[in-house]
Design an enzyme around this catalytic site. Structure first.
Site, PDB file in Angstrom:
ATOM      1  N   ARG A  63      -2.419 -60.687  33.043  1.00  0.00           N
ATOM      2  CA  ARG A  63      -2.029 -61.761  32.136  1.00  0.00           C
ATOM      3  C   ARG A  63      -3.197 -62.621  31.671  1.00  0.00           C
ATOM      4  O   ARG A  63      -3.251 -63.027  30.505  1.00  0.00           O
ATOM      5  CB  ARG A  63      -0.958 -62.632  32.798  1.00  0.00           C
ATOM      6  CG  ARG A  63       0.375 -61.941  32.890  1.00  0.00           C
ATOM      7  CD  ARG A  63       1.383 -62.760  33.656  1.00  0.00           C
ATOM      8  NE  ARG A  63       2.683 -62.094  33.666  1.00  0.00           N
ATOM      9  CZ  ARG A  63       3.724 -62.506  34.380  1.00  0.00           C
ATOM     10  NH1 ARG A  63       3.607 -63.576  35.146  1.00  0.00           N
ATOM     11  NH2 ARG A  63       4.862 -61.849  34.333  1.00  0.00           N
ATOM     12  N   LEU A 107       8.677 -63.543  42.130  1.00  0.00           N
ATOM     13  CA  LEU A 107       9.962 -63.443  42.823  1.00  0.00           C
ATOM     14  C   LEU A 107       9.793 -62.795  44.187  1.00  0.00           C
ATOM     15  O   LEU A 107      10.444 -63.182  45.164  1.00  0.00           O
ATOM     16  CB  LEU A 107      10.957 -62.643  41.978  1.00  0.00           C
ATOM     17  CG  LEU A 107      11.480 -63.327  40.719  1.00  0.00           C
ATOM     18  CD1 LEU A 107      12.285 -62.345  39.885  1.00  0.00           C
ATOM     19  CD2 LEU A 107      12.326 -64.548  41.071  1.00  0.00           C
ATOM     20  N   HIS A 161       1.052 -67.532  30.412  1.00  0.00           N
ATOM     21  CA  HIS A 161       1.664 -66.256  30.033  1.00  0.00           C
ATOM     22  C   HIS A 161       1.317 -65.983  28.569  1.00  0.00           C
ATOM     23  O   HIS A 161       1.405 -66.880  27.729  1.00  0.00           O
ATOM     24  CB  HIS A 161       3.177 -66.323  30.221  1.00  0.00           C
ATOM     25  CG  HIS A 161       3.840 -64.990  30.237  1.00  0.00           C
ATOM     26  ND1 HIS A 161       3.979 -64.221  29.102  1.00  0.00           N
ATOM     27  CD2 HIS A 161       4.407 -64.270  31.246  1.00  0.00           C
ATOM     28  CE1 HIS A 161       4.595 -63.095  29.410  1.00  0.00           C
ATOM     29  NE2 HIS A 161       4.864 -63.092  30.708  1.00  0.00           N
ATOM     30  N   GLY A 183      14.664 -77.784  48.037  1.00  0.00           N
ATOM     31  CA  GLY A 183      14.607 -76.836  46.938  1.00  0.00           C
ATOM     32  C   GLY A 183      15.581 -75.704  47.156  1.00  0.00           C
ATOM     33  O   GLY A 183      15.711 -75.176  48.266  1.00  0.00           O
ATOM     34  N   ALA A 184      16.299 -75.309  46.082  1.00  0.00           N
ATOM     35  CA  ALA A 184      17.356 -74.307  46.216  1.00  0.00           C
ATOM     36  C   ALA A 184      17.165 -73.154  45.244  1.00  0.00           C
ATOM     37  O   ALA A 184      18.138 -72.589  44.741  1.00  0.00           O
ATOM     38  CB  ALA A 184      18.727 -74.952  46.016  1.00  0.00           C
ATOM     39  N   HIS A 229       2.636 -71.115  32.617  1.00  0.00           N
ATOM     40  CA  HIS A 229       3.703 -70.339  33.241  1.00  0.00           C
ATOM     41  C   HIS A 229       3.795 -70.486  34.757  1.00  0.00           C
ATOM     42  O   HIS A 229       4.883 -70.607  35.305  1.00  0.00           O
ATOM     43  CB  HIS A 229       3.500 -68.862  32.887  1.00  0.00           C
ATOM     44  CG  HIS A 229       4.578 -67.952  33.390  1.00  0.00           C
ATOM     45  ND1 HIS A 229       5.915 -68.137  33.085  1.00  0.00           N
ATOM     46  CD2 HIS A 229       4.530 -66.835  34.161  1.00  0.00           C
ATOM     47  CE1 HIS A 229       6.636 -67.191  33.644  1.00  0.00           C
ATOM     48  NE2 HIS A 229       5.825 -66.392  34.321  1.00  0.00           N
ATOM     49  N   ASP A 272       6.846 -81.846  42.333  1.00  0.00           N
ATOM     50  CA  ASP A 272       7.335 -82.785  43.348  1.00  0.00           C
ATOM     51  C   ASP A 272       6.868 -82.426  44.758  1.00  0.00           C
ATOM     52  O   ASP A 272       6.403 -83.283  45.507  1.00  0.00           O
ATOM     53  CB  ASP A 272       8.864 -82.841  43.321  1.00  0.00           C
ATOM     54  CG  ASP A 272       9.404 -83.342  41.991  1.00  0.00           C
ATOM     55  OD1 ASP A 272       8.742 -84.172  41.356  1.00  0.00           O
ATOM     56  OD2 ASP A 272      10.491 -82.895  41.582  1.00  0.00           O
ATOM     57  N   GLY A 289      13.841 -71.267  48.613  1.00  0.00           N
ATOM     58  CA  GLY A 289      14.657 -72.097  49.489  1.00  0.00           C
ATOM     59  C   GLY A 289      15.881 -71.376  50.008  1.00  0.00           C
ATOM     60  O   GLY A 289      16.218 -71.462  51.201  1.00  0.00           O
TER      61      GLY A 289
END
Length: 708
Positions: A353, A488, A309, A43-44, A426, A288, A48
């Site tokens: 939320r 994030l 959301h 994962g990037a 979300h 995945d 990752g």
């Protein structure tokens, strides 16, 4: 795949080289498990890339005696990772607008998660948030600025000062393109550090070796009393515990399979938002990493909690950032009423939320919803988002993506007209269980005849060499409902910590090897073992069954994979040539939206489990490709993705059925109240539906009524 010819520090030639007009990895063949790596990151996205940078920046080649060997594998080109779609911001108590305190952020995170948050983990998240944001700034993230030059911060739902008293400006932002900024900045830093990328390679199997696994490995690190020794034992592994040996990957350009051996693997594959028809998630978020763990015999933690959301653009699912409400947007019902004042009088539209989402659902069910103006005869399942008070200048300056999205996909000028919105899937709060350093573990049952308290209770068993970070993982920092702008932060912070932990483990291993070999050269990463070879052979047979169904033997479904996590050949008997993975995923999304979205009951959960077990999963297992060529065969990948989603959906429904309460994002109509007496604990479910529980870690805040 990007070819990087020289290391930017040593100018040595890298293992990437151009051959025959395309990029290859030197020595890579489809027949042998080669080469071996110190670390493979799957994962990037933000997690990752943060892990890669954390690893490389903390690895000391001089002390280790050689350069590290690390590879990032991604099924997308990294700059297409879903991180780039994040809009609102990243939370940190910088205090640039008004006074803030990380303890308040800590409290808001615990409260936002409806007290299912492990408080030792949330404390790390809140305490380290400012340093994480400053590090991102140093890596090139172009944050929006205040007049005094400091990083700008905005209001966001659930973020308060003085332990819940009033809203606080805590979310650092870059207009409404923060994810784009973070993804590009981290990727550029990885390029500068000469990180190797295997782009558009799809990981099919996670290989776990259980030779010598006695099931008795214990770790009390999660408890407060053992916290002081956690760092000292972080790199210690047990020979009795299951051990990660590497991964099996499909090069989608050539259709070749490769077995890659690694001392350590970090899973950072993102969430499973495509489980639902209406979703803000990109098409690649098919669970995945979660499915890889499940097929390898591991568990998912708290998978029953999926955040919707509140403001998805009507029936497209496209996210309209919470920043729109943070800047002053107001939700209104069909009567034009700003209805959130009735549901959350203290924080109104900036409540958590799950609170806002259920409030919208209540308005719709009460007959105060509106139809999408583009579908005037459709269901009245939307409400209005009123941004007109912000004005065009503010929309263009602070919310350019939101403003443009509304204009492009709804044909509405948000500066003058109200916008139709409805909740959209979300974020998956649950995932692969991890500790504070990203190490993956499972919950195992009490030892038979245990004589101590530790032996008499379920306990953690860590998987040597396996880590996870980001949305595919569950460190219990989000509990039952993630606080906005914490995703994030979670990905960057814990991804970075995982990379540092792996670097420490690799260096310790190299130093031990050097000592034991009486001064000889440090050992290379471990050579591939039997488990990798078996996994490669099994996956080849499984793909052969998809591409050439008439030649394939009939065997057990993939969900019954061996403990090593290898694929089993899938029966293609009675396959419907007209069926396809996209239809299967669409039908699954509709089912999940009907039975498990926003609220559910025993009847709807039973319907979901029965339909998945009787119809969806068998259809996915019977799918075969319409082209026999493995090269650039997107349908081949989609078939495996559909099977992953069916497996994750089954585990999610099983966990939902077991939790007899309503908490955070989970609203059960038949159990409408939160039940701390019986369910202040985390669920753990494996691919066979076996259930285990672990108590929530409470350090500072006792559960209380959750109101806004």
């Amino acid at each position: 795949m990007i070819a990087r010819q020289y290391d930017c520090r040593t100018r040595r030639r890298c293992p990437f080289a151009v051959a025959g007009g395309r990029d290859t990895i030197e020595g890579m063949t489809s027949q042998l498990p080669t080469p071996s790596y110190d670390l493979i990151i799957v994962g990037a996205g933000a997690a990752g890339l943060s892990a890669a940078l954390g690893f490389l920046r903390s690895f000391d080649p001089a002390a280790a005696g050689r350069d590290p060997k690390v590879l990032v594998v991604s099924k997308l080109q990294p700059l297409r990772s879903h991180t780039g779609s994040a809009e609102g911001g990243i939370a940190a108590s910088l205090g640039n607008v008004e006074h803030d305190d990380w303890h308040w952020h800590y409290f808001d995170t615990v409260k936002g998660g409806d007290f299912l948050v492990d408080q030792d983990m949330a404390k790390i998240l809140a305490h380290d948030a400012p340093a994480t944001v400053i590090a991102l700034e140093h890596d090139g993230v172009a944050f929006s600025r205040l007049a005094n030059g400091h990083i700008a911060q905005r209001l966001f739902g659930g973020h308060t000062s003085d332990f819940g008293k009033q809203s606080v400006h805590r979310t650092a932002y870059a207009a409404d393109r923060i994810g784009h900024q973070i993804l590009h900045s981290l990727w550029q830093q990885c390029v500068a550090c000469n990180v190797q990328f295997a782009e558009e390679w799809y990981v099919t199997d996670l290989v776990i070796d259980r030779n010598g696994d006695t099931g008795n490995t214990r770790n009390a690190e999660h408890t407060a009393t053992a916290a002081a020794t956690a760092n000292a034992t972080a790199s210690t592994v047990s020979s009795a515990a299951p051990t990660c040996r590497g991964i099996i990957v499909l090069d989608t350009h050539t259709g070749e399979l490769h077995a890659l051996a690694a001392s350590n693997v970090i899973l950072a594959t993102g969430g499973a938002g495509r489980l639902f028809h209406t979703t803000s998630n990109s098409w690649d978020l098919t669970g995945d990493g979660m499915a890889l763990a499940l097929r390898a015999g591991l568990q998912l933690e708290d998978s029953e909690f999926v955040q919707f959301h509140p403001t998805g653009l009507a029936h497209t699912g496209i996210l309209l950032s919470e920043a729109a409400r943070g800047e002053g947007g107001v939700l209104r019902n069909a009567d034009g009423e700003a209805f959130m004042a009735r549901y959350a009088p203290g924080h109104k539209d900036l409540a958590a939320r799950d609170v806002v989402t259920r409030s919208i659902a209540s308005e719709v069910e009460a007959g105060r919803g509106i139809a999408d103006p583009l579908q005037p005869d459709g269901p009245k399942d939307c409400v209005w988002l009123d941004l007109t008070a912000l004005g065009r200048e503010t929309l263009e300056k602070k919310l350019p993506e939101v403003y443009s999205t509304i204009r492009t996909y709804a044909g509405i000028d948000a500066a003058t007209d109200w916008v139709p919105v409805k909740p959209t899937a979300h974020y998956t709060m649950g995932g692969i269980p991890i500790d504070k350093d990203g190490r993956v573990y499972t919950i195992v049952e009490a030892a038979t005849g245990g004589s101590t308290a530790a032996e008499a209770a379920p306990h953690r068993r860590f998987v040597n060499g396996l880590y996870a970070a980001g949305e595919c993982s569950c460190g219990s920092v989000h509990g039952a409902n993630r606080l906005g702008a914490n995703s994030l932060l979670d990905a960057c912070l814990f991804g970075h910590r995982a990379g540092i932990a792996v670097a420490a483990a690799v260096q310790a291993s190299l130093q031990n090897a050097t000592v034991q070999s009486d001064g000889s050269a440090p050992a290379a990463p471990p050579a591939p073992g039997v488990a990798l070879g078996e996994a490669l052979a099994n996956r080849k047979a499984a793909i052969q069954a998809i591409l050439h169904p008439t030649d394939a033997p009939i065997a057990a479904p993939q969900a019954t994979a061996s403990p090593a996590g290898t694929a089993s050949v899938t029966s293609t008997a009675n396959a419907d040539a007209s069926d396809n993975p996209y239809a299967v995923m669409s039908d699954l999304g509709g089912l999940m939206e009907r039975d498990l979205a926003i609220h559910c009951s025993e009847a709807s959960i039973e319907d979901a489990l029965k339909t998945i077990g009787d119809t969806i999963a068998p259809r996915a297992q019977r799918l075969t490709a319409h082209s026999a060529s493995p090269a650039f065969n997107q349908e081949l990948v989609a078939i495996m993705e559909s099977r992953n989603l069916a497996l994750v959906a089954t585990v999610m429904a099983t966990a939902t059925q077991a939790r007899h309460e309503s908490r955070g994002s989970l609203k059960r109509d038949d159990f409408p109240q939160r039940d701390d007496e019986h369910f202040l604990k985390h669920s753990f479910v494996d691919a066979r539906g076996k259930l285990a529980w672990e108590p929530v870690t409470i350090v500072d805040f006792q559960p209380q009524a959750r109101t806004y």
